[in-house]
Motif scaffolding. Structure first.
Motif, short mmCIF file in Angstrom:
data_model
loop_
_atom_site.label_atom_id
_atom_site.label_comp_id
_atom_site.label_asym_id
_atom_site.label_seq_id
_atom_site.Cartn_x
_atom_site.Cartn_y
_atom_site.Cartn_z
N GLY A 193 47.27 -13.05 61.42
CA GLY A 193 46.77 -11.78 61.95
C GLY A 193 47.83 -10.69 61.91
O GLY A 193 47.55 -9.55 61.56
N VAL A 194 49.07 -11.04 62.24
CA VAL A 194 50.17 -10.07 62.21
C VAL A 194 50.41 -9.61 60.77
O VAL A 194 50.60 -8.41 60.52
N VAL A 195 50.40 -10.54 59.83
CA VAL A 195 50.63 -10.19 58.43
C VAL A 195 49.54 -9.26 57.92
O VAL A 195 49.82 -8.25 57.25
N ILE A 196 48.30 -9.57 58.23
CA ILE A 196 47.19 -8.73 57.77
C ILE A 196 47.31 -7.32 58.34
O ILE A 196 47.11 -6.33 57.63
N ARG A 197 47.66 -7.21 59.62
CA ARG A 197 47.81 -5.87 60.22
C ARG A 197 48.95 -5.09 59.57
O ARG A 197 48.83 -3.89 59.32
N ARG A 198 50.06 -5.77 59.29
CA ARG A 198 51.20 -5.07 58.66
C ARG A 198 50.84 -4.60 57.26
O ARG A 198 51.22 -3.50 56.86
N VAL A 199 50.15 -5.43 56.50
CA VAL A 199 49.75 -5.03 55.14
C VAL A 199 48.79 -3.86 55.22
O VAL A 199 48.90 -2.89 54.45
N ARG A 200 47.84 -3.91 56.15
CA ARG A 200 46.87 -2.82 56.31
C ARG A 200 47.58 -1.51 56.66
O ARG A 200 47.28 -0.46 56.08
N VAL A 201 48.51 -1.55 57.59
CA VAL A 201 49.26 -0.34 57.97
C VAL A 201 50.06 0.18 56.78
O VAL A 201 50.15 1.38 56.57
N GLY A 202 50.62 -0.73 55.99
CA GLY A 202 51.37 -0.32 54.79
C GLY A 202 50.49 0.40 53.79
O GLY A 202 50.89 1.40 53.19
N TYR A 203 49.25 -0.09 53.59
CA TYR A 203 48.32 0.58 52.68
C TYR A 203 47.89 1.95 53.21
O TYR A 203 47.74 2.90 52.45
N ILE A 204 47.72 2.03 54.52
CA ILE A 204 47.29 3.31 55.12
C ILE A 204 48.37 4.37 54.94
O ILE A 204 48.09 5.52 54.66
N ARG A 205 49.63 3.97 55.10
CA ARG A 205 50.72 4.92 54.95
C ARG A 205 50.81 5.40 53.53
O ARG A 205 51.10 6.46 53.17
#
Length: 57
Positions: free
Chosen positions: A45-57
């Motif tokens: 879950g932490v990895v998925i959130r970090r990847v998602r935030v990276g794509y949003i940025r």
């Protein structure tokens, strides 16, 4: 182990060897509290959130 408890056993000039010695010293103390490891689902879950935030940025 919680980092704030190990911190008091460390010496100046932080590096891996000094950190390892501080962890070894702290783990021998009878009143030390340990942190339970995260489950695989929690880590995912932490990895998925970090990847998602990276794509949003």
């Amino acid at each position: 182990m919680l980092p704030q408890y190990v911190k008091s056993y460390g010496k100046a000039h932080k590096n891996d060897f000094i950190d390892a010695a501080a962890i070894a010293e702290a783990s021998t103390r009878p009143d030390m509290r340990f942190v339970s490891p995260k489950s695989e689902q929690a880590q995912l879950g932490v990895v998925i959130r970090r990847v998602r935030v990276g794509y949003i940025r």
